[in-house]
Write a protein that holds these residues in place. Structure first.
Motif, short mmCIF file in Angstrom:
data_model
loop_
_atom_site.label_atom_id
_atom_site.label_comp_id
_atom_site.label_asym_id
_atom_site.label_seq_id
_atom_site.Cartn_x
_atom_site.Cartn_y
_atom_site.Cartn_z
N UNK A 1 -5.16 -6.46 -13.00
CA UNK A 1 -4.09 -7.23 -12.39
C UNK A 1 -2.73 -7.16 -13.06
N UNK A 2 -2.58 -6.36 -14.11
CA UNK A 2 -1.29 -6.31 -14.79
C UNK A 2 -0.34 -5.32 -14.13
N UNK A 3 0.86 -5.23 -14.69
CA UNK A 3 1.91 -4.37 -14.13
C UNK A 3 1.49 -2.90 -14.14
N UNK A 4 0.82 -2.49 -15.21
CA UNK A 4 0.36 -1.10 -15.32
C UNK A 4 -0.65 -0.79 -14.22
N UNK A 5 -1.58 -1.69 -13.98
CA UNK A 5 -2.56 -1.51 -12.92
C UNK A 5 -1.87 -1.42 -11.56
N UNK A 6 -0.86 -2.24 -11.36
CA UNK A 6 -0.11 -2.23 -10.10
C UNK A 6 0.61 -0.91 -9.87
N UNK A 7 1.24 -0.40 -10.92
CA UNK A 7 1.95 0.88 -10.81
C UNK A 7 0.97 2.02 -10.54
N UNK A 8 -0.15 2.02 -11.26
CA UNK A 8 -1.16 3.08 -11.09
C UNK A 8 -1.72 3.07 -9.67
N UNK A 9 -2.08 1.89 -9.18
CA UNK A 9 -2.67 1.78 -7.84
C UNK A 9 -1.66 2.18 -6.77
N UNK A 10 -0.40 1.80 -6.94
CA UNK A 10 0.64 2.16 -5.97
C UNK A 10 0.82 3.68 -5.92
N UNK A 11 0.86 4.33 -7.07
CA UNK A 11 0.98 5.79 -7.10
C UNK A 11 -0.23 6.45 -6.47
N UNK A 12 -1.41 5.93 -6.79
CA UNK A 12 -2.65 6.49 -6.26
C UNK A 12 -2.68 6.40 -4.73
N UNK A 13 -2.28 5.27 -4.20
CA UNK A 13 -2.31 5.06 -2.75
C UNK A 13 -1.26 5.91 -2.03
N UNK A 14 -0.24 6.36 -2.76
CA UNK A 14 0.84 7.13 -2.15
C UNK A 14 0.66 8.65 -2.31
N UNK A 15 -0.51 9.09 -2.79
CA UNK A 15 -0.74 10.52 -2.98
C UNK A 15 -0.59 11.22 -1.62
N UNK A 16 0.15 12.33 -1.59
CA UNK A 16 0.39 13.01 -0.31
C UNK A 16 -0.87 13.69 0.24
N UNK A 17 -0.81 13.96 1.53
CA UNK A 17 -1.89 14.65 2.23
C UNK A 17 -1.29 15.68 3.15
N UNK A 18 -2.14 16.62 3.58
CA UNK A 18 -1.68 17.71 4.43
C UNK A 18 -2.76 18.07 5.44
N UNK A 19 -2.36 18.79 6.47
CA UNK A 19 -3.28 19.31 7.48
C UNK A 19 -3.73 20.69 7.05
N UNK A 20 -5.01 20.99 7.22
CA UNK A 20 -5.52 22.34 7.03
C UNK A 20 -5.23 23.08 8.33
N UNK A 21 -4.26 23.96 8.31
CA UNK A 21 -3.82 24.64 9.54
C UNK A 21 -4.89 25.56 10.11
N UNK A 22 -5.73 26.16 9.26
CA UNK A 22 -6.82 27.00 9.78
C UNK A 22 -7.80 26.17 10.58
#
Length: 192
Positions: free
Chosen positions: A67-88
């Protein structure tokens, strides 16, 4: 005669891919077990069943990490990881869709529609079955039955594709032809 009347396809791990290297980097940088916590069934299942939002899921990760600030920053970054479509995969599914309906069947959160829009997939499939919208998640047989009904096909005339073996096994138990997806060649072989 084609061997299938419909394709039921998973989204994550087949058509959409997250940057797992970046997830691991975030986890290492913060020294926190983000993947273990985030994908713990006790935390993720309520979100994939639509009982809580993705925002609440992230908050539950933060709480589980202390629940600390570090946990909040880590979780926010983790949830914002980009994704892509496999075009094949997209191309193979689009070609098959010329002959039969395509239904995406995914254990997803309330943000799925926005993600599909972001990926240019909003109108790609004939239907989308999101666990967060129907209240059941793979490998529950009901989600497969909903998908087959939307496709207008009997389960035994459906091809089901997923990267998780337990989901493929559940589909096979309903009489579907199941493909355990490990790479684009698995889908190509199934579609002939």
């Amino acid at each position: 005669m084609t061997p299938f009347d419909a394709i039921l396809c998973d989204l994550d791990g087949v058509l959409r891919h997250f940057d797992h290297t970046l997830q691991a980097d975030i986890e290492a940088r913060y020294g926190l077990p983000l993947r273990q916590i985030a994908f713990d069934p006790a935390l993720i299942l309520p979100a994939t069943l639509g009982h809580i939002t993705e925002t609440q899921w992230v908050e539950s990760i933060v709480a589980a990490l202390g629940g600390d600030e570090r946990a909040g920053a880590a979780a926010a970054e983790f949830a914002a990881v980009p994704f892509r479509v496999d075009e094949e995969v997209r191309d193979l599914l689009a070609k098959a869709q010329e002959r039969m309906p395509l239904v995406l069947v995914t254990n997803a959160m309330d943000t799925l529609e926005g993600h599909l829009d972001q990926l240019g997939l909003t109108y790609f499939a004939d239907a989308v079955v999101s666990s967060a919208r129907v209240g059941v998640a793979k490998p529950d047989r009901r989600i497969y039955e909903i998908a087959a009904e939307l496709a207008g096909a009997a389960p035994e005339r459906c091809l089901f594709v997923d990267d998780r073996l337990e989901n493929v096994t559940a589909a096979r138990e309903l009489g579907m032809t199941g493909v355990h997806y490990r790479g684009v060649e698995d889908l190509a072989a199934a579609l002939g």
